[in-house]
Design a protein around this motif. Structure first.
Motif, PDB file in Angstrom:
ATOM      1  N   UNK B 260      -0.809  17.609  47.883  1.00 55.17           N
ATOM      2  CA  UNK B 260       0.208  17.777  46.725  1.00 55.17           C
ATOM      3  C   UNK B 260       0.493  16.480  46.384  1.00 55.17           C
ATOM      4  N   UNK B 261       0.717  16.302  44.948  1.00 55.13           N
ATOM      5  CA  UNK B 261       1.381  15.478  44.092  1.00 55.13           C
ATOM      6  C   UNK B 261       2.406  15.655  43.203  1.00 55.13           C
ATOM      7  N   UNK B 262       3.443  14.676  43.495  1.00 56.32           N
ATOM      8  CA  UNK B 262       4.371  14.627  42.434  1.00 56.32           C
ATOM      9  C   UNK B 262       4.429  13.287  41.419  1.00 56.32           C
ATOM     10  N   UNK B 263       4.139  13.471  40.235  1.00 52.75           N
ATOM     11  CA  UNK B 263       4.370  12.224  39.439  1.00 52.75           C
ATOM     12  C   UNK B 263       5.277  12.392  38.476  1.00 52.75           C
ATOM     13  N   UNK B 264       6.042  11.192  38.236  1.00 57.24           N
ATOM     14  CA  UNK B 264       7.132  11.097  37.442  1.00 57.24           C
ATOM     15  C   UNK B 264       7.172   9.676  36.637  1.00 57.24           C
ATOM     16  N   UNK B 265       7.446   9.488  35.454  1.00 59.81           N
ATOM     17  CA  UNK B 265       7.277   8.341  34.732  1.00 59.81           C
ATOM     18  C   UNK B 265       7.703   8.244  33.463  1.00 59.81           C
ATOM     19  N   UNK B 266       7.677   7.173  32.620  1.00 61.77           N
ATOM     20  CA  UNK B 266       8.142   6.841  31.560  1.00 61.77           C
ATOM     21  C   UNK B 266       7.230   5.998  30.551  1.00 61.77           C
ATOM     22  N   UNK B 267       7.213   6.215  29.440  1.00 61.65           N
ATOM     23  CA  UNK B 267       6.467   5.466  28.518  1.00 61.65           C
ATOM     24  C   UNK B 267       7.257   4.964  27.331  1.00 61.65           C
ATOM     25  N   UNK B 268       6.702   3.712  26.780  1.00 63.43           N
ATOM     26  CA  UNK B 268       7.397   3.148  25.942  1.00 63.43           C
ATOM     27  C   UNK B 268       6.478   2.562  24.842  1.00 63.43           C
ATOM     28  N   UNK B 269       6.851   2.706  23.425  1.00 64.28           N
ATOM     29  CA  UNK B 269       5.931   2.115  22.274  1.00 64.28           C
ATOM     30  C   UNK B 269       6.741   1.188  21.455  1.00 64.28           C
ATOM     31  N   UNK B 270       6.632   0.113  21.004  1.00 64.02           N
ATOM     32  CA  UNK B 270       7.368  -0.574  20.033  1.00 64.02           C
ATOM     33  C   UNK B 270       6.089  -1.298  19.060  1.00 64.02           C
ATOM     34  N   UNK B 271       6.443  -0.949  17.828  1.00 61.02           N
ATOM     35  CA  UNK B 271       5.616  -1.649  16.882  1.00 61.02           C
ATOM     36  C   UNK B 271       6.389  -2.552  16.173  1.00 61.02           C
ATOM     37  N   UNK B 272       5.843  -3.939  16.285  1.00 60.24           N
ATOM     38  CA  UNK B 272       6.567  -5.132  15.538  1.00 60.24           C
ATOM     39  C   UNK B 272       5.791  -5.555  14.402  1.00 60.24           C
ATOM     40  N   UNK B 273       6.523  -5.042  13.114  1.00 66.00           N
ATOM     41  CA  UNK B 273       5.654  -5.121  11.752  1.00 66.00           C
ATOM     42  C   UNK B 273       5.343  -6.611  11.432  1.00 66.00           C
ATOM     43  N   UNK B 274       6.355  -7.478  11.908  1.00 63.06           N
ATOM     44  CA  UNK B 274       6.100  -8.763  11.380  1.00 63.06           C
ATOM     45  C   UNK B 274       4.994  -9.239  11.697  1.00 63.06           C
ATOM     46  N   UNK B 275       4.493  -8.927  12.945  1.00 68.04           N
ATOM     47  CA  UNK B 275       3.330  -9.647  14.020  1.00 68.04           C
ATOM     48  C   UNK B 275       1.997  -8.537  13.754  1.00 68.04           C
ATOM     49  N   UNK B 276       2.554  -7.280  13.353  1.00 66.42           N
ATOM     50  CA  UNK B 276       1.561  -6.255  13.335  1.00 66.42           C
ATOM     51  C   UNK B 276       1.034  -6.120  14.663  1.00 66.42           C
ATOM     52  N   UNK B 277       2.028  -6.030  15.692  1.00 67.05           N
ATOM     53  CA  UNK B 277       1.603  -5.946  17.059  1.00 67.05           C
ATOM     54  C   UNK B 277       2.239  -4.421  17.681  1.00 67.05           C
ATOM     55  N   UNK B 278       1.329  -3.582  18.489  1.00 70.29           N
ATOM     56  CA  UNK B 278       1.940  -2.574  18.990  1.00 70.29           C
ATOM     57  C   UNK B 278       1.991  -2.972  20.628  1.00 70.29           C
ATOM     58  N   UNK B 279       3.135  -2.736  21.266  1.00 71.53           N
ATOM     59  CA  UNK B 279       3.179  -3.059  22.721  1.00 71.53           C
ATOM     60  C   UNK B 279       3.402  -1.508  23.196  1.00 71.53           C
TER      61      UNK B 279
END
Lengths: 187, 381
Positions: B260-279
């Motif tokens: 049996x497994x229980x997974x819990x978590x979080x995600x985050x996304x941030x786009x930086x237009x000036x650098x055209x970078x998505x983290x």
């Protein structure tokens, strides 16, 4: 986001320190080591069954270990490091997919941690419970069965003191023979 | 014409198309930088597979040599209710895990069909699968190499659109986490979303530019020997307070044969237009029980930064972490991935994938360092 990245970096640096008290049982090593490391889609899952080895459940791991002689009980109990299972993880074993091409070390996509290999060795040294194959006076280990309308076929029917019968049907061009104490399918 | 000759011609046709230069489909790496939702580019509410009109336009605009982005370059007009497509992938290169080897392998050969009537649609993915091993290194039959990875019936509230309520049932990948295309990424490999984890499931999903939520119930595939043996439920929700920022939460409960497994978590996304970078990042905690007894608590994480540059290049730098047992030293893995995508045409993509990974970094025990460098080719029909 910055906090999330920082939390990830901190966790990446965190390592446990406790003594390795994990239970060396077939169920435990299958569910926590063999299945996640070996039973991947293209490898030893029930889906692919590469080279006939399946490690995704304790039952399939038991059948694989017995039938394919990855751990031969009782011989390997005295020397787990030289069992086929352990040598495949540490120094490699001759390739079955490309015979003659040399040794292949498993897992093929990412190495296994040393501590996990040590736990597998501890399970073997403790008697390989759950994957023993003991012939007895009733010739359990090898037998012949028939199915209505089909030819006879040989089966390896092992008796494990912990889990009962492990039955493997031999291919039509093989018979069951005793090999180093185990009943196994042989040409 | 015999079926064998037809099959032969089809294979030759696919090879010719694969060798002709024409770009590949989108990825989670394009979210926020191009649009907010997966469904704005894909027909599926969770992304992947067939592209919609917007996705095809993105494919054309972001490629080196353009070319008509539609199915078969638009040479085979489709009625409005039908969409066809496909993906072919293969890779070759050098691996060290830890022994050195030169390797090459096919990865995918799938055809897609999507038929819609008002708000209802049927999705089918059919293609080539790795055949099961045959004793004695035998040769599998043709039928042993074919399968349908996905097939499902879907209803969507916004017929012909990409927002609103979706309900689907059939065989598909439960919706969970960042859902990278690259299945070796740790949050897929060890995060409950391994390769070929598609199974029979039912999902209710809601997608808008500001937020989305997906709830999937699933069972072990009763029809084939599957990769995943889990029965369970997965939930994923993502909120986007502004067009350049998203934060998500996830949970998954699974049971299978004593585990049996229980997974819990979080995600985050941030786009930086000036650098055209998505983290983007995902972090999971995993609690396990083997036969009712507590088993190791695990952590799985992945952080990826993606930047487009030049006319048609995308560079991903990813960091993965997986600790199979938080209590014991030497059981954690870390990986650095550097992937360079070149979108040659609207249909063809080359990816240079590189990884270096270590076990038990900083601990007295661990394991061998490993890595690979693979050139991956991807053709979209």
């Amino acid at each position: 986001m910055n906090r999330l990245v920082l939390a990830g970096a901190l966790l990446a640096g965190a390592c446990g320190t406790a003594t390795d008290d994990r239970p060396p049982t077939l169920d435990y090593i299958t569910e926590t080591i063999l299945a996640p490391s070996c039973a991947t889609a293209e490898c030893h899952s029930a889906f692919k069954r590469q080279v006939g080895d399946v490690f995704d459940t304790p039952a399939s791991a038991r059948r694989t270990i017995v039938a394919n002689q990855l751990v031969v009980y009782p011989v390997d109990v005295a020397d787990p490091a030289h069992s086929f299972l352990i040598t495949t993880l540490t120094v490699g074993s001759p390739s079955i997919l490309s015979p003659g091409s040399g040794n292949v070390r498993m897992p093929y996509d990412a190495p296994m941690p040393d501590a996990d290999i040590q736990l597998l060795e501890a399970w073997i040294a403790g008697g390989a419970h759950g994957a023993q194959c003991e012939p007895n006076a009733d010739h359990r280990g090898c037998s012949v069965r028939t199915v209505a309308g089909q030819a006879e076929y040989a089966v390896v029917e092992c008796n494990d003191g912990d889990v009962g019968a492990v039955v493997t049907v031999c291919p039509s061009d093989q018979t069951c023979q005793f090999y180093r104490g185990n009943g196994t399918c042989q040409p | 014409m015999t079926s064998a000759r037809l099959a032969g011609l089809a294979v030759v046709g696919l090879l010719v198309l694969a060798l002709a230069d024409h770009r590949a489909s989108a990825y989670p790496q394009f979210q926020l930088s191009r649009d907010q939702t997966c469904s704005s580019c894909h027909l599926s509410p969770s992304g992947g597979g067939l592209l919609g009109e917007n996705g095809e336009n993105v494919a054309e605009a972001g490629s080196q040599f353009g070319t008509a982005p539609g199915f078969m370059y638009g040479k085979l007009p489709m009625p409005s209710w039908l969409a066809l497509g496909g993906d072919v992938r293969g890779a070759a290169g050098y691996i060290r895990t830890p022994d050195n080897a030169v390797t090459g392998f096919p990865m995918q050969a799938d055809l897609y069909a999507h038929a819609a009537y008002r708000g209802f649609s049927v999705q089918l993915t059919a293609g080539v699968r790795p055949a099961q091993w045959i004793t004695g290194n035998g040769t599998p039959g043709v039928l042993d190499r074919l399968w349908s990875r996905e097939h499902y019936l879907m209803w969507q509230q916004d017929s012909g659109g990409s927002n609103g309520l979706y309900v689907r049932a059939g065989r598909f990948l439960p919706v969970f986490g960042l859902r990278f295309v690259e299945h070796p990424d740790y949050t897929r490999r060890y995060g409950g979303m391994p390769l070929y984890a598609e199974t029979y499931a039912a999902a209710i999903e809601y997608v808008t530019p500001a937020w989305e939520a997906h709830l999937t119930g699933f069972v072990e595939d009763p029809l084939i020997d599957p990769v995943a043996h889990d029965n369970g439920v997965a939930a994923y929700a993502e909120v986007r307070p502004n067009p350049q920022f998203a934060i998500g939460g996830e949970a998954m409960l699974t049971t299978s044969d004593g585990l049996a497994k229980v997974r819990g978590g979080a995600t985050g996304k941030r786009y930086l237009p000036s650098a055209d970078v998505l983290v983007q990042a995902e972090l999971q905690l995993v609690h396990q029980q083997v036969n009712g007894r507590r088993a190791p608590t695990q952590v799985v994480g992945y952080v990826m930064a993606s930047r487009s540059f030049g006319a048609a290049f995308l560079l991903d730098v990813g960091l993965g972490h997986y600790d199979e047992n938080l209590a014991i030293a030497g059981l954690d893995r870390d990986a650095v991935d550097v992937n360079l995508h070149w979108f040659v045409t609207s249909h063809f993509e080359l990816v240079l994938q590189n990884r270096i990974a270590g076990i038990g970094l900083g601990a007295s025990t661990g394991g061998p360092t490993s890595g690979w460098s693979l050139l991956h080719g991807h053709y979209r029909l």
